[in-house]
Design a protein around this motif. Sequence first.
Motif, PDB file in Angstrom:
ATOM      1  N   MET A   1       0.759  -1.226  -0.064  1.00  0.00           N
ATOM      2  CA  MET A   1       0.004  -0.190  -0.030  1.00  0.00           C
ATOM      3  C   MET A   1       0.845   1.287  -0.111  1.00  0.00           C
ATOM      4  O   MET A   1       0.610   2.268  -0.605  1.00  0.00           O
ATOM      5  CB  MET A   1      -1.028  -0.002   1.059  1.00  0.00           C
ATOM      6  CG  MET A   1      -1.963   1.300   1.393  1.00  0.00           C
ATOM      7  SD  MET A   1      -2.951   1.435  -0.108  1.00  0.00           S
ATOM      8  CE  MET A   1      -3.953   0.054   0.266  1.00  0.00           C
ATOM      9  N   LYS A   2       2.021   1.235   0.567  1.00  0.00           N
ATOM     10  CA  LYS A   2       2.998   2.236   0.846  1.00  0.00           C
ATOM     11  C   LYS A   2       3.606   2.882  -0.578  1.00  0.00           C
ATOM     12  O   LYS A   2       3.583   3.893  -1.139  1.00  0.00           O
ATOM     13  CB  LYS A   2       3.966   2.130   1.927  1.00  0.00           C
ATOM     14  CG  LYS A   2       4.942   3.233   1.996  1.00  0.00           C
ATOM     15  CD  LYS A   2       6.156   2.950   3.007  1.00  0.00           C
ATOM     16  CE  LYS A   2       6.945   4.089   3.106  1.00  0.00           C
ATOM     17  NZ  LYS A   2       7.928   3.842   3.973  1.00  0.00           N
ATOM     18  N   GLN A   6       3.242   6.169  -2.769  1.00  0.00           N
ATOM     19  CA  GLN A   6       4.529   6.534  -3.371  1.00  0.00           C
ATOM     20  C   GLN A   6       4.326   6.865  -4.836  1.00  0.00           C
ATOM     21  O   GLN A   6       4.533   7.706  -5.369  1.00  0.00           O
ATOM     22  CB  GLN A   6       5.663   6.087  -2.946  1.00  0.00           C
ATOM     23  CG  GLN A   6       6.010   5.878  -1.320  1.00  0.00           C
ATOM     24  CD  GLN A   6       7.155   4.911  -1.331  1.00  0.00           C
ATOM     25  OE1 GLN A   6       7.587   4.015  -2.241  1.00  0.00           O
ATOM     26  NE2 GLN A   6       7.865   5.126  -0.256  1.00  0.00           N
ATOM     27  N   LEU A   7       3.672   6.003  -5.639  1.00  0.00           N
ATOM     28  CA  LEU A   7       3.440   6.106  -6.935  1.00  0.00           C
ATOM     29  C   LEU A   7       2.557   7.128  -7.331  1.00  0.00           C
ATOM     30  O   LEU A   7       2.689   7.992  -8.390  1.00  0.00           O
ATOM     31  CB  LEU A   7       3.146   4.617  -7.595  1.00  0.00           C
ATOM     32  CG  LEU A   7       2.866   4.537  -9.029  1.00  0.00           C
ATOM     33  CD1 LEU A   7       4.112   4.803  -9.989  1.00  0.00           C
ATOM     34  CD2 LEU A   7       2.443   3.600  -9.347  1.00  0.00           C
ATOM     35  N   PHE A   8       1.417   7.199  -6.431  1.00  0.00           N
ATOM     36  CA  PHE A   8       0.273   8.206  -6.542  1.00  0.00           C
ATOM     37  C   PHE A   8       0.930   9.597  -6.741  1.00  0.00           C
ATOM     38  O   PHE A   8       0.672  10.307  -7.333  1.00  0.00           O
ATOM     39  CB  PHE A   8      -0.657   7.958  -5.712  1.00  0.00           C
ATOM     40  CG  PHE A   8      -1.783   9.052  -5.589  1.00  0.00           C
ATOM     41  CD1 PHE A   8      -2.717   9.269  -6.427  1.00  0.00           C
ATOM     42  CD2 PHE A   8      -1.688   9.997  -4.451  1.00  0.00           C
ATOM     43  CE1 PHE A   8      -3.478  10.347  -6.160  1.00  0.00           C
ATOM     44  CE2 PHE A   8      -2.614  11.158  -4.385  1.00  0.00           C
ATOM     45  CZ  PHE A   8      -3.613  11.163  -5.390  1.00  0.00           C
ATOM     46  N   ILE A  74      -5.357  15.183 -13.798  1.00  0.00           N
ATOM     47  CA  ILE A  74      -4.920  15.411 -12.608  1.00  0.00           C
ATOM     48  C   ILE A  74      -5.905  14.862 -11.585  1.00  0.00           C
ATOM     49  O   ILE A  74      -5.770  14.300 -10.547  1.00  0.00           O
ATOM     50  CB  ILE A  74      -4.134  16.596 -12.268  1.00  0.00           C
ATOM     51  CG1 ILE A  74      -3.025  16.823 -13.063  1.00  0.00           C
ATOM     52  CG2 ILE A  74      -4.047  17.100 -10.724  1.00  0.00           C
ATOM     53  CD1 ILE A  74      -2.500  18.138 -12.743  1.00  0.00           C
ATOM     54  N   LEU A  75      -7.213  15.516 -11.970  1.00  0.00           N
ATOM     55  CA  LEU A  75      -8.458  15.415 -11.344  1.00  0.00           C
ATOM     56  C   LEU A  75      -8.748  14.159 -11.266  1.00  0.00           C
ATOM     57  O   LEU A  75      -9.280  13.585 -10.157  1.00  0.00           O
ATOM     58  CB  LEU A  75      -9.492  16.427 -11.905  1.00  0.00           C
ATOM     59  CG  LEU A  75      -9.189  17.957 -11.666  1.00  0.00           C
ATOM     60  CD1 LEU A  75     -10.495  18.645 -12.305  1.00  0.00           C
ATOM     61  CD2 LEU A  75      -9.248  18.560 -10.019  1.00  0.00           C
ATOM     62  N   GLY A  81      -7.476   8.396  -6.098  1.00  0.00           N
ATOM     63  CA  GLY A  81      -6.814   8.329  -4.841  1.00  0.00           C
ATOM     64  C   GLY A  81      -7.689   8.302  -3.775  1.00  0.00           C
ATOM     65  O   GLY A  81      -7.476   7.586  -2.820  1.00  0.00           O
ATOM     66  N   ALA A  82      -8.505   9.301  -3.921  1.00  0.00           N
ATOM     67  CA  ALA A  82      -9.483   9.621  -2.805  1.00  0.00           C
ATOM     68  C   ALA A  82     -10.394   8.238  -2.511  1.00  0.00           C
ATOM     69  O   ALA A  82     -10.763   7.958  -1.430  1.00  0.00           O
ATOM     70  CB  ALA A  82     -10.479  10.669  -3.151  1.00  0.00           C
ATOM     71  N   LEU A  83     -10.864   7.666  -3.581  1.00  0.00           N
ATOM     72  CA  LEU A  83     -11.712   6.339  -3.398  1.00  0.00           C
ATOM     73  C   LEU A  83     -10.937   5.164  -2.993  1.00  0.00           C
ATOM     74  O   LEU A  83     -11.156   4.623  -1.990  1.00  0.00           O
ATOM     75  CB  LEU A  83     -12.192   6.155  -4.950  1.00  0.00           C
ATOM     76  CG  LEU A  83     -13.110   6.840  -5.641  1.00  0.00           C
ATOM     77  CD1 LEU A  83     -13.507   6.601  -7.080  1.00  0.00           C
ATOM     78  CD2 LEU A  83     -14.447   6.980  -4.850  1.00  0.00           C
TER      79      LEU A  83
END
Length: 236
Positions: A1-2, A6-8, A74-75, A81-83
């Motif tokens: 997950m980490k 990092q990729l995100f 980007i959005l 990422g938020a999901l």
Amino acid sequence: MKRRWQLFWILEIALTMVLGYQIVTNPGSWISMLSGLLALLIGVKGHFWRTFWLTLGAILVAVGLFINPTVWIILFVGLVGALLALSGKHGARLPWQQKHYMAVHVAAATAKAGTRQRHPWFGDETIGKDTYEWDDINLIVAAGDTIIDLGNTLLPQGDSTIVIRKGLGKTRVLVPVGVGVMVDHSALAGTLSVDGKESGLHNQTVRQYSDDYDTASRRLHILTNVLVGDLEVLSV
């Protein structure tokens, strides 16, 4: 997950830099943004038509920003990422986090008239509920975890093939003991684990053979291509 986070953030920072370049090199974009910032400054500092200047400035800045296609990417990445963050916090699973399990069985040979089978874009599929003759597997998955269990089938003599093309997600293949295995795995980012031996991939292609590949009467070729994801091959 980490590693995913990092990729995100690396992806978001890179996209932001691309957005900045697009703004600077697009006259319509930077003129609109400069005009909007000037209007906002007039609205904040002045008292004459303050609401008008603030509204005009906000519109001009938004137009100058959103005429660049990168801002939409980007959005979208931010929304994904938020999901992911919400699903991890509340224990829910997004469509591409659902498990895709395949349990294969065998049956008597049938006439080769050709078949067509539809697969989901995002995981959550079980193949092998009904008995059927073994056939080579060819999958295309946008995102999701995939499990292929060959423990319930008898592979034919000679070579068998599994081909998987995937955007995001982990793939696990369970192979019966005594079957020779050749793995040809390509990934932009991820890891390859064959019987516990793990190696990282960064825009690389790796080919590995099991120790008994040359002497085995039954051989399995596993060909996978993923953007971001792991491949695990286990003998069971």
